[in-house]
Write a protein that holds these residues in place. Structure first.
Motif, mmCIF file in Angstrom:
data_model
loop_
_atom_site.group_PDB
_atom_site.id
_atom_site.type_symbol
_atom_site.label_atom_id
_atom_site.label_comp_id
_atom_site.label_asym_id
_atom_site.label_seq_id
_atom_site.Cartn_x
_atom_site.Cartn_y
_atom_site.Cartn_z
ATOM 1 N N ASN B 63 0.839 -1.197 0.000
ATOM 2 C CA ASN B 63 0.000 0.000 0.000
ATOM 3 C C ASN B 63 0.873 1.246 0.000
ATOM 4 O O ASN B 63 1.860 1.320 0.732
ATOM 5 N N GLY B 64 0.502 2.186 -0.839
ATOM 6 C CA GLY B 64 1.228 3.450 -0.873
ATOM 7 C C GLY B 64 2.545 3.395 -1.628
ATOM 8 O O GLY B 64 3.335 4.333 -1.592
ATOM 9 N N GLY B 66 3.015 3.461 -4.823
ATOM 10 C CA GLY B 66 3.032 4.339 -5.992
ATOM 11 C C GLY B 66 2.437 3.714 -7.247
ATOM 12 O O GLY B 66 2.550 4.275 -8.327
ATOM 13 N N LYS B 67 1.789 2.581 -7.101
ATOM 14 C CA LYS B 67 1.212 1.892 -8.255
ATOM 15 C C LYS B 67 0.153 2.750 -8.949
ATOM 16 O O LYS B 67 0.208 2.976 -10.162
ATOM 17 N N THR B 68 -0.814 3.210 -8.155
ATOM 18 C CA THR B 68 -1.889 4.014 -8.728
ATOM 19 C C THR B 68 -1.341 5.315 -9.308
ATOM 20 O O THR B 68 -1.774 5.759 -10.374
ATOM 21 N N THR B 69 -0.363 5.895 -8.635
ATOM 22 C CA THR B 69 0.236 7.127 -9.147
ATOM 23 C C THR B 69 0.864 6.877 -10.517
ATOM 24 O O THR B 69 0.677 7.661 -11.450
ATOM 25 N N GLN B 108 -8.946 2.014 -9.419
ATOM 26 C CA GLN B 108 -8.991 1.222 -8.188
ATOM 27 C C GLN B 108 -10.286 1.473 -7.415
ATOM 28 O O GLN B 108 -10.915 0.539 -6.921
#
Ligand SMILES: Nc1ncnc2c1ncn2[C@@H]1O[C@H](COP(=O)(O)OP(=O)(O)OP(=O)(O)O)[C@@H](O)[C@H]1O
Ligand SMILES: [Mg+2]
Lengths: 262, 349
Positions: B63-64, B66-69, B108
């Motif tokens: 989590n956190g 940076g995947k979604t970023t 997501q």
């Protein structure tokens, strides 16, 4: 894989998609959207037209009831444009569905055209509905119908642009209501919607000239009765200047990605 | 889970397919990409990554990480701080139209409209991406996702899993060549998950490149051709899945002895052996890089020493084991080369 329509210059399907989406939102709430302005206008006529208007003299040679028609239309067009456009862009920001528009091959210009165009369309419709309603109560003459439509569309577009900016700027629903309630409504009431600014004492008259709404209402009223508080040329210039200011702000928003992209 | 040792032949065959993919030109190339959010948080640090045309690429990370970023930058939702991204040769900033029209994104979060019907929303998506209406294609997409019966329902009346399908349908409405799936299986039941992977495979067969993120490592292990592991904004590993598992995975051979041993004979000191269960089991741990001939050699040596066994068992560390140890290694020693640390298989009996 089928080839995309040629969108290198203009994504017309994209613009149409957003425009239709926004108008569908309007249709879903058709009754509220139209009932509110019609009811409010009718109330104004009952109060100002019949009850008070009968005791007021004609303004610039126009009976008071007829005199307030352009101002009433403007008042509704201001608020409708602001509300529709600000809500139209704020809602997807709030729900997160904006991701799709941001990830689509839609230019900033197309996005503004679609959102602002839809909001302006709705408020022009509302404007005509009020005009029709007013016609029931008082005689309405339109001396320059083309100018009337031009002013209506221009003002609706300007305030829709303004609303679009508001919807991007707003951080919460209260802020969406804030500007229309606390800025636009007072300025409109003080902007000669229900009186000629010539009726004011000279000091207040000068103060009124700093209120941009005065020019919009005055120009619009001129297209009805050929009487105006300020010259129609000045009205038109001020309206266009207001429009250009909003355009410049929107341009800045998209250039910087302000509150749309992180 | 890939607990069993898969015959090496199978690795080789799949490996050839992956090698072919690798030689095709990159469909997405990311270079020196950084993203610093307004909060001064460095969400992405100098990312270099190439996605091959037609592959399934799994982006893994806690989590956190940076995947979604990363996905958001490629899709145009987040503006990069520095670096460039080319999608099929088109710069995502200068030629955003060409770049974006190739991409479909399933976000997501369940960001859906409320009052629109399923049919209206997929039509909207298709139009938005500049395509003329095509009811036949949309019908196919909705049928593929078992949404056809729901086409006239308002989205807000659908369940969470159904909304997820709607988002997938929207992303596929404009026939994208590249599909981003950001945690598509979060909160999704087993059946839908299977359907989804079947759909992903079909899409891949039709030539669509797929980039997905997931916290279910076994999914990535099953689906992906290549794996990227991102942690704290840094891409720490990008490898073909098979190669990664071979290189970093550990294997374990357990021999159940006929007679318990008091201690390991000196003759076996060449192997990394451990005596378990009061001497009744010998455990041999080795990694994929070690020579394959060492097992037969070990068995021969045991035979020579007269140590008999009644059964044997092999185990292999899963992608999850590898993932956990990679991330842990980077967090413990952020400056050490991640590949230097070899993970050990977790106990799974
Ligand atoms: N809009 C934003 N503004 C500031 N910081 C952000 C923003 N979006 C994400 N971040 C931060 O950037 C980092 C990376 O977030 P990101 O959403 O990319 O992680 P992720 O790998 O997708 O995680 P998850 O598995 O939880 O989805 C996090 O520390 C997050 O707090
Ligand atoms: Mg994420």
């Amino acid at each position: 894989m089928s080839t995309a329509a040629d969108i290198r210059r203009f994504n017309r399907y994209g613009v149409l998609a957003i425009y239709r989406f926004e108008l569908a939102r309007f249709r879903r709430t058709l009754w509220q959207s139209l009932a509110t302005p019609v009811l409010t206008t009718s109330l104004y006529f009952v109060v100002f037209g019949a009850a008070i208007g009968s005791r007021m003299g004609a303004v610039d040679g126009v009976t008071y009831g007829s005199f307030i028609v352009p101002g009433l239309i403007m008042l509704s067009v201001f608020t409708e444009s602001l509300n529709n456009a600000s809500f139209g862009i704020y809602l997807p920001r709030f729900t997160g569905t904006i991701y799709e528009v941001l990830s689509a091959p839609v230019s900033a210009f197309e996005m503004v055209l679609a959102y602002v165009g839809a909001a302006a369309t709705k408020s022009v419709i509302v404007g005509f509905v009020i005009l029709a309603t007013a016609n029931f109560f008082v005689p309405v003459h339109i001396l320059h119908p083309l100018w009337m439509i031009a002013f209506l569309v221009l003002v609706a577009s300007t305030f829709s642009l303004f609303g679009f900016i508001l919807g991007i700027w707003a951080k919460g629903f209260e802020q969406l209501q804030f500007i229309p309630m606390l800025v636009i409504a007072p300025l409109t009431f003080l902007g000669g919607a229900f009186y000629s600014i010539d009726m004011l004492p000279p000091g207040w008259r000068t103060v009124s000239l700093f209120n941009p709404i005065v020019y919009l209402v005055s120009g619009f009223r001129w297209s009805f009765y050929a009487t105006s508080d300020v010259g129609v040329g000045i009205s038109l210039a001020m309206t266009l200047a207001f429009f250009a200011t909003c355009l410049a702000l929107v341009w800045w928003i998209f250039r910087t990605g302000y509150r749309l992209k992180s | 889970m890939g607990n069993e040792i898969v015959a090496d032949g199978a690795y080789e065959i799949r490996g050839i397919g992956v090698t072919l993919l690798r030689q095709m030109p990159a469909v997405i190339s990311i270079s020196q990409l950084t993203k610093t959010y307004a909060s001064d948080l460095k969400a992405l640090k100098h990312i270099d990554l190439e996605i091959h045309r037609g592959e399934i690429f799994a982006l893994l990370g806690p989590n956190g990480a940076g995947k979604t970023t990363l996905i958001s930058v490629v899709c145009g939702i987040v503006t990069p701080t520095t670096g460039t991204v080319l999608v099929d040769g088109h710069d995502i900033v200068r030629e955003y139209r060409a770049a974006r029209s190739k991409i479909g994104l399933v976000p997501q979060e369940l960001h859906t409209d409320m009052f629109e019907s399923v049919w209206a929303t997929v039509n909207f998506s298709r139009g938005l991406f500049g395509h003329a209406p095509n009811p036949a294609h949309l019908e196919k997409v909705l049928r593929d996702l078992s949404l056809w019966d729901k086409r006239n329902d308002k989205i807000m009346t659908l369940s969470g899993g159904m909304k997820r399908r709607v988002l997938i349908a929207k992303a596929l409405a404009h026939e994208p060549e590249i599909l981003f799936l950001d945690e598509p299986t979060a909160g999704v039941d087993v059946e839908l998950r299977r359907d989804m992977w079947a759909l992903v495979r079909r899409l891949r067969e039709s030539g669509v490149t797929i980039i997905l993120t997931t916290h279910y490592i076994d999914e990535a292990e099953e689906m992906a051709d290549r794996i990227g592991v991102i942690n704290k904004g840094e891409l720490i590993v990008v490898e073909e899945k098979v190669g990664l598992m071979k290189k970093l995975g550990k294997k374990q051979l357990t021999l159940h002895l006929l007679e318990p041993l008091a201690s390991l004979p000196l003759e076996l000191s060449d192997w990394r052996l451990a005596l378990k269960l009061g001497g009744s089991e010998i455990e041999y741990t080795f990694d994929g890089r070690e020579e394959q001939t060492r097992i037969p050699a070990l068995l021969r040596r045991l035979d020579e020493l007269g140590i008999g066994f009644k059964d044997l068992q092999t185990r292999q560390s899963s992608l999850e084991d590898i993932f956990v140890s990679l991330v842990k290694a980077q967090s413990d020693h952020p400056w050490s080369a991640p590949l230097a640390s070899v993970p050990s298989p977790s106990e799974r009996a």
